[in-house]
Design an enzyme around this catalytic site. Structure first.
Site, PDB file in Angstrom:
ATOM      1  CB  ILE A   1       9.818   5.582 -40.221  1.00 28.12           C
ATOM      2  CG1 ILE A   1       8.537   5.091 -39.358  1.00 28.12           C
ATOM      3  CG2 ILE A   1      11.092   5.027 -39.773  1.00 28.12           C
ATOM      4  CD1 ILE A   1       8.883   5.744 -37.578  1.00 28.12           C
TER       5      ILE A   1
ATOM      6  CE  LYS B   1       9.113   2.308 -41.603  1.00 34.50           C
ATOM      7  NZ  LYS B   1      10.207   1.745 -40.848  1.00 34.50           N
TER       8      LYS B   1
ATOM      9  CE1 TYR C   1       7.636  -0.578 -42.817  1.00 32.76           C
ATOM     10  CE2 TYR C   1       9.430  -2.551 -41.506  1.00 32.76           C
ATOM     11  CZ  TYR C   1       8.962  -1.186 -42.223  1.00 32.76           C
ATOM     12  OH  TYR C   1       9.913  -1.140 -43.663  1.00 32.76           O
TER      13      TYR C   1
END
Length: 299
Positions: A207, A165, A136
């Site tokens: 997400i 992400k 992330y």
């Protein structure tokens, strides 16, 4: 584990609190099941939207336990973040033992640092469990920025890193990661109001935040844009954008929980230091939500 685990809509779940301030596990399970029934392919608890920084270690493990029990074969992919590397390592091991299917690894909380330290932290957590990893990158929130080259360096070192992400807000990063890694990584975004743009640049996973209140619309937006591009979702995206923009401001947790309350899928309780929005700020948000609900499209 197939990389297909990352390709679709995955809610960044909010953490529901009961009136006494404790985690509402019954609603947590029900809410997660509703998300999956609407077409979401997994759930990510314990992220920023899940107010992870305000949860105790034991609360985090209990949340994962509840979700694994409630969702069966649907992947539960906890966010792994802590103030110390040791605690992040311990959390990764604990959620793996509870049945988590993957890990979303965040930079360390509250300490913005250089590549030597941030990579050492990431390596320690990645080595702690055997699960697939979603890296992330969100420098806006965490003040720590993984460059495309650094992301690819870690992916080459750890085969279990399957996805990234990328939430820097710079859409060009997606092209750079693909240039350096080919099809090695699944590209995902965590920015609600850039999902259609992200899909055009190769993102295959989202997400999502406002999915907590609008799962059917979120899945429809994702799938139609993935299959048909902007032209296929122009009207739906235009309707959704004012709501999605509530995900990209400092009080996004309060605003998304307020949205859930307005659609009867949760309440706006948050944990201090957050407080529910009030005054003009609240009225503006309610105006956006109420307008959207009055004009909610038929899917």
């Amino acid at each position: 584990m197939s990389k297909r685990m990352w390709q679709g809509v995955i809610p960044a779940l909010t953490t529901p609190f009961a009136e006494d301030g404790q985690v509402d596990h019954a609603f947590l399970a029900k809410h997660a099941q509703w998300q999956v029934e609407a077409g979401c392919i997994g759930v990510v608890p314990l992220g920023s939207l899940g107010e992870s920084a305000t949860l105790t270690f034991d609360e985090k493990v209990a949340i994962v336990r509840t979700l694994v029990k409630a969702l069966g074969d649907t992947p539960v992919i906890p966010g792994i973040a802590a103030l110390s590397t040791d605690e992040a390592v311990e959390l990764a091991r604990a959620v793996e033992a509870e049945g988590a299917r993957g890990l979303m690894i965040l930079p360390v909380y509250a300490y913005s640092t250089d590549w030597k330290e941030m990579s050492a932290h990431f390596r320690a957590v990645a080595n702690a469990a055997r699960l697939p990893i979603l890296l992330y990158n969100n420098p806006v929130a965490y003040k720590t920025d993984f460059s495309a080259a650094q992301i690819v360096e870690l992916a080459n070192e750890f085969p279990q890193i399957e996805a990234v992400k990328e939430s820097s807000g710079d859409i060009r990063r997606l092209a750079e990661i693909q240039e350096l890694s080919g099809d090695r990584l699944v590209l995902m975004t965590g920015i609600d109001d850039a999902i259609v743009e992200g899909l055009a640049m190769g993102v295959t996973g989202w997400i999502a935040g406002q999915v907590n209140a609008y799962p059917h619309e979120s899945v429809a937006l994702f799938e139609r844009a993935r299959d048909g591009g902007y032209d296929a979702v122009k009207d739906l995206y235009s309707w959704f954008l004012p709501l999605l923009r509530l995900d990209t401001v400092p009080k996004f947790v309060q605003l998304i929980k307020l949205t859930q309350q307005c659609v009867d899928w949760g309440n706006e309780r948050v944990r201090a230091p957050r407080l529910p929005v009030e005054g003009a700020e609240r009225e503006a948000a309610l105006g956006v939500i109420e307008h959207a609900n009055k004009n909610r499209p038929t899917l």
